[in-house]
Scaffold this motif. Structure first.
Motif, PDB file in Angstrom:
ATOM      1  N   THR A 183       0.811  -1.220   0.000  1.00 42.61           N
ATOM      2  CA  THR A 183       0.000   0.000   0.000  1.00 42.61           C
ATOM      3  C   THR A 183       0.846   1.272   0.000  1.00 42.61           C
ATOM      4  N   PHE A 224       2.686   2.194  -2.259  1.00 48.02           N
ATOM      5  CA  PHE A 224       2.587   2.744  -3.610  1.00 48.02           C
ATOM      6  C   PHE A 224       1.305   3.565  -3.790  1.00 48.02           C
ATOM      7  N   GLN A 225       0.378   3.419  -2.850  1.00 52.36           N
ATOM      8  CA  GLN A 225      -0.854   4.210  -2.852  1.00 52.36           C
ATOM      9  C   GLN A 225      -0.809   5.340  -1.821  1.00 52.36           C
ATOM     10  N   GLY A 226       0.371   5.530  -1.212  1.00 53.57           N
ATOM     11  CA  GLY A 226       0.526   6.588  -0.225  1.00 53.57           C
ATOM     12  C   GLY A 226       0.050   6.230   1.166  1.00 53.57           C
ATOM     13  N   ARG A 227      -0.197   4.930   1.443  1.00 50.98           N
ATOM     14  CA  ARG A 227      -0.631   4.492   2.764  1.00 50.98           C
ATOM     15  C   ARG A 227       0.506   3.705   3.415  1.00 50.98           C
TER      16      ARG A 227
END
Length: 223
Positions: free
Chosen positions: A157, A159-162
């Motif tokens: 995650t 890569f999704q900014g989480r």
């Protein structure tokens, strides 16, 4: 230690280090830098040990390596494996026969799908290794190494900014290698090592071990 006993000692060391079972990788570097203007390429086979459920599993991890001589006392290069990419430089600080001392900073990105039963497959590593060569004779060289790596380990995650579940690790380590010069342009090297990862928030993790064997060619002369 004589040249005849060196390979046997390194093999025993590697088996002991793999016993704990974790994911790691050999750098397979000596302290001698690649001559300026020369490109050195190689293939390596490293052993990876990791935890799968409550059992330990072992997998081979082939890699391609290259080094490029950039100056009288330094080179640059990297290694590409099935699990990631690492790039770095190597700087020769001292050379007084039979000793050579170098430092090798590096940075890499790795995908670690299974290790220590954690859920941190994305690993970004930054650190350096100190290398000391002792040339027994023109054919045999022993290499001792000490390293300190910092690692950001997180879930996909990121890569999704989480970044929930991410960790920062500091990993001091040590290695022992032996190289055999087959001819002026071909070298066979074996290496075993140990890292002691420390989670900066949660404390120590299980030690990681590695064992690797590499074959390099392209170096015209020994430095």
């Amino acid at each position: 230690m004589t040249p005849r006993h060196a390979p046997r000692a390194l093999w025993v060391l590697g088996l002991l280090l793999l016993a704990p079972g974790c994911l790691s990788g050999a750098r397979n570097l000596g302290a001698a830098t690649t001559p300026v203007g020369t490109t050195e390429v190689g293939v390596s086979m490293n052993a990876i040990a990791f935890e799968r459920g409550r059992e330990r599993a072992y997998l081979p991890n082939p890699e391609l390596t290259f080094r490029k001589g950039a100056g009288d006392n330094w080179d640059w290069g990297g290694r590409l494996t099935l699990l990631g990419l690492e790039l770095g430089t190597r700087h020769r600080l001292v050379e007084r026969s039979p000793w050579t001392f170098s430092v090798a900073p590096s940075a890499g990105v790795w995908f670690v799908p299974v290790t220590n039963n954690t859920t941190e497959p994305v690993n970004l590593r930054l650190g350096a290794q100190a290398l000391l060569d002792y040339r027994i004779n023109p054919t045999w060289t022993l290499t001792g190494g000490a390293s300190l790596m910092g690692t950001f380990a997180g879930p996909l995650t990121v890569f999704q900014g989480r970044f929930n579940g991410s960790h920062l690790l500091a990993s001091p380590g040590a290695s022992l290698g032996v190289a055999y010069r087959l001819n002026p342009s071909l070298e066979l090297r074996a290496e075993g090592g140990l890292e002691l990862p420390l989670d900066l928030r949660e404390g120590r993790r299980q030690p990681t071990g590695h064992l690797g064997l590499s074959l390099r060619w392209g170096r015209a002369s020994r430095r």
